[in-house]
Motif scaffolding. Structure first.
Motif, mmCIF file in Angstrom:
data_model
loop_
_atom_site.group_PDB
_atom_site.id
_atom_site.type_symbol
_atom_site.label_atom_id
_atom_site.label_comp_id
_atom_site.label_asym_id
_atom_site.label_seq_id
_atom_site.Cartn_x
_atom_site.Cartn_y
_atom_site.Cartn_z
ATOM 1 N N PRO A 36 0.840 -1.202 0.000
ATOM 2 C CA PRO A 36 0.000 0.000 0.000
ATOM 3 C C PRO A 36 0.872 1.248 0.000
ATOM 4 N N GLN A 37 0.343 2.338 -0.557
ATOM 5 C CA GLN A 37 1.072 3.594 -0.595
ATOM 6 C C GLN A 37 0.296 4.713 0.078
ATOM 7 N N GLN A 38 -0.809 4.370 0.744
ATOM 8 C CA GLN A 38 -1.604 5.361 1.448
ATOM 9 C C GLN A 38 -1.827 4.888 2.866
ATOM 10 N N GLY A 39 -2.041 5.834 3.754
ATOM 11 C CA GLY A 39 -2.306 5.468 5.131
ATOM 12 C C GLY A 39 -2.609 6.687 5.972
ATOM 13 N N ALA A 40 -2.781 6.442 7.263
ATOM 14 C CA ALA A 40 -3.102 7.499 8.215
ATOM 15 C C ALA A 40 -1.932 7.693 9.169
ATOM 16 N N VAL A 41 -1.578 8.947 9.412
ATOM 17 C CA VAL A 41 -0.514 9.277 10.358
ATOM 18 C C VAL A 41 -1.074 9.094 11.758
ATOM 19 N N ILE A 42 -0.386 8.295 12.581
ATOM 20 C CA ILE A 42 -0.873 8.087 13.946
ATOM 21 C C ILE A 42 0.039 8.694 14.999
ATOM 22 N N ALA A 43 1.288 9.053 14.615
ATOM 23 C CA ALA A 43 2.204 9.709 15.553
ATOM 24 C C ALA A 43 3.226 10.506 14.766
ATOM 25 N N VAL A 91 7.206 11.029 2.801
ATOM 26 C CA VAL A 91 5.783 11.263 2.551
ATOM 27 C C VAL A 91 5.694 12.187 1.347
ATOM 28 N N LEU A 92 4.955 11.750 0.327
ATOM 29 C CA LEU A 92 4.876 12.477 -0.931
ATOM 30 C C LEU A 92 3.784 13.542 -0.945
ATOM 31 N N ALA A 93 2.667 13.288 -0.259
ATOM 32 C CA ALA A 93 1.554 14.224 -0.300
ATOM 33 C C ALA A 93 0.580 13.946 0.842
ATOM 34 N N ILE A 94 -0.178 14.979 1.196
ATOM 35 C CA ILE A 94 -1.288 14.853 2.149
ATOM 36 C C ILE A 94 -2.555 14.768 1.322
ATOM 37 N N LEU A 95 -3.386 13.763 1.584
ATOM 38 C CA LEU A 95 -4.628 13.563 0.835
ATOM 39 C C LEU A 95 -5.782 14.261 1.561
ATOM 40 N N ASP A 96 -6.625 14.935 0.796
ATOM 41 C CA ASP A 96 -7.796 15.611 1.380
ATOM 42 C C ASP A 96 -9.010 14.738 1.302
#
Length: 96
Positions: A36-43, A91-96
């Motif tokens: 996977p190349q997407q995810g959620a930042v948790i820390a 990290v390449l980008a922040i997804l909206d």
């Protein structure tokens, strides 16, 4: 989840899980799955230590959805969950 606090300019990301079966019901083995190349930042760490003793400001925040480099970071397992520890520049980008 176990408490984890990354150091410096690192972030901990929970990658999105991929489907394990196709729409037609074929089970995909682990060896054939794409990472996977997407995810959620948790820390998020405190920022990189600068030469003047200060810290750089982190652009990422907990809860951000991000797109990251396919083979970047280090995969870790905590409490039977897979996480990635990445440098902020992986990290390449922040997804909206």
């Amino acid at each position: 989840m176990a408490k984890i606090r990354p150091l410096g300019d690192r972030v901990v990301v929970r990658p999105d899980s991929k489907e394990e079966t196709t729409r037609s019901g074929i089970i995909i083995p682990d060896t054939a799955k794409e990472k996977p190349q997407q995810g959620a930042v948790i820390a998020v760490g405190n920022g990189r230590l600068l030469d003047n003793g200060g810290r750089s400001v982190m652009e990422l925040h907990e809860g951000d959805r991000v797109l990251f480099a396919k083979y970047g970071g280090t995969e870790i397992i905590l409490d039977d969950e897979i996480y990635l520890v990445l440098r902020e520049n992986d990290v390449l980008a922040i997804l909206d």
